[in-house]
Design an enzyme around this catalytic site. Structure first.
Site, PDB file in Angstrom:
ATOM      1  N   LYS A  67       0.815  -1.217   0.000  1.00 30.79           N
ATOM      2  CA  LYS A  67       0.000   0.000   0.000  1.00 30.79           C
ATOM      3  C   LYS A  67       0.854   1.274   0.000  1.00 30.79           C
ATOM      4  O   LYS A  67       0.518   2.255  -0.664  1.00 30.79           O
ATOM      5  CB  LYS A  67      -0.947   0.008   1.203  1.00 30.79           C
ATOM      6  CG  LYS A  67      -2.074  -1.011   1.083  1.00 30.79           C
ATOM      7  CD  LYS A  67      -3.055  -0.880   2.225  1.00 30.79           C
ATOM      8  CE  LYS A  67      -4.094  -1.982   2.160  1.00 30.79           C
ATOM      9  NZ  LYS A  67      -5.139  -1.855   3.177  1.00 30.79           N
ATOM     10  N   TYR A 216     -11.089  -8.960  11.543  1.00 32.70           N
ATOM     11  CA  TYR A 216     -12.251  -9.852  11.516  1.00 32.70           C
ATOM     12  C   TYR A 216     -11.739 -11.282  11.334  1.00 32.70           C
ATOM     13  O   TYR A 216     -10.571 -11.497  11.017  1.00 32.70           O
ATOM     14  CB  TYR A 216     -13.213  -9.478  10.379  1.00 32.70           C
ATOM     15  CG  TYR A 216     -12.627  -9.702   9.016  1.00 32.70           C
ATOM     16  CD1 TYR A 216     -11.857  -8.723   8.404  1.00 32.70           C
ATOM     17  CD2 TYR A 216     -12.803 -10.916   8.361  1.00 32.70           C
ATOM     18  CE1 TYR A 216     -11.280  -8.946   7.181  1.00 32.70           C
ATOM     19  CE2 TYR A 216     -12.222 -11.132   7.121  1.00 32.70           C
ATOM     20  CZ  TYR A 216     -11.463 -10.145   6.543  1.00 32.70           C
ATOM     21  OH  TYR A 216     -10.872 -10.366   5.328  1.00 32.70           O
TER      22      TYR A 216
END
Ligand code: ATR
Length: 265
Positions: A67, A216
């Site tokens: 990123k 998650y």
């Protein structure tokens, strides 16, 4: 047929193809979205991106560890959205006006997920644990909602650096020791990597109405702690879906109705 990829290393676990194919089906678009492994170096990343777009690719998502590299690439040869500029990271690439364009939909994805869960952010007091890339990406979209953000980090200097970089009156830096104070927040967000590495953290005496873990797929001691206090909780699966929705809409111009899309965690 429009072609998309997600570039990462490792990349086998990525749920992005499944998510974007579900979006495409829901709006009647014919797409091909594939996982793209890339060796972990800047030159390889640049070569993959150039080959993909030169070959007519429409959009690319960027995940770990690229990123920041994608941000550098757009900074030197292309263009960046405000969110990507301030995040120092890019998760969404496309060609715009003949130039590589980088956006970062992670923070807006977090905000969309919170709003879709009925969490109002205007003038709300929000605590964020962590001062790494995940926090950096979330700050501007949360500030745009009119939230007041307190960043708590193990290394105070990193939180202070963020406050200095964003230079906004609604942003403050704190050490993790300050979690021991009796302070109440509307929302507390876990953006540390402690959950993924399985390390334990002391969440102190802070209380909150709602706790959100950006992670998650794993049991979260953070969510369990605040659920015990009676807080509402959410893991970060919705953030994954919303950041993908924002990228898909940017690339295709379509509008995705999430209530018409079924994606299992
Ligand atoms: P990301 O890009 O996912 O945000 P990162 O840049 O490596 O990852 O940042 C990880 C964050 O989690 C940092 O804020 C880190 O705190 P430090 O700045 O002090 O390193 C935080 N973190 C990681 N493990 C932690 C732990 N066991 N307890 C508290 N904070 C932790």
């Amino acid at each position: 047929m429009q072609h998309f990829i997600v570039i990462g290393n490792p990349i086998n676990h990525s749920k992005s193809p499944q998510i974007h194919h579900a979006f495409a089906e829901s709006v009647g678009l014919d797409i091909c979205y594939q996982r793209q492994f890339c060796p972990d170096n800047k030159d390889s990343f640049e070569a993959v991106v150039q080959a993909f777009f030169a070959g007519g690719g429409v959009g690319a998502n960027v995940t770990l560890p690229f990123k920041e590299t994608a941000h550098q690439l757009c900074h030197s040869t292309g263009a960046l959205s405000d969110d990507a500029k301030m995040a120092g990271a890019v998760n969404t690439l496309m060609v715009r006006d003949g130039k590589l364009y980088g956006d970062n939909t992670d923070g807006r994805g977090l905000v969309s997920d919170l709003l879709s869960q009925g969490i109002d952010l205007t003038n709300k007091k929000i605590a964020i644990l962590g001062a790494g890339g995940a926090t950096r990406g979330a700050i501007l979209p949360l500030l745009h909602q009119g939230a007041h953000l307190a960043i708590y980090n193990r290394t105070l200097a990193k939180a202070e650096q963020l406050v200095q970089d964003f230079n906004h009156p609604n942003l403050s830096a704190h050490s993790l020791d300050e979690l021991q104070q009796d302070t109440h927040f509307d929302v507390i967000i876990n953006a540390t990597s402690a959950t993924t590495t399985g390390q334990s953290m002391d969440f102190g005496r802070i209380t909150a109405d709602f706790a959100y873990d950006m992670m998650y797929g794993k049991p979260s001691a953070f969510l369990a702690h605040f659920a015990n206090q009676g807080a509402g909780t959410s893991d970060g699966f919705g953030m994954l879906i919303h950041q993908a929705k924002l990228a898909f809409e940017l690339w295709t111009g379509a509008t995705v109705d999430l209530s018409a899309v079924a994606i299992a965690p």
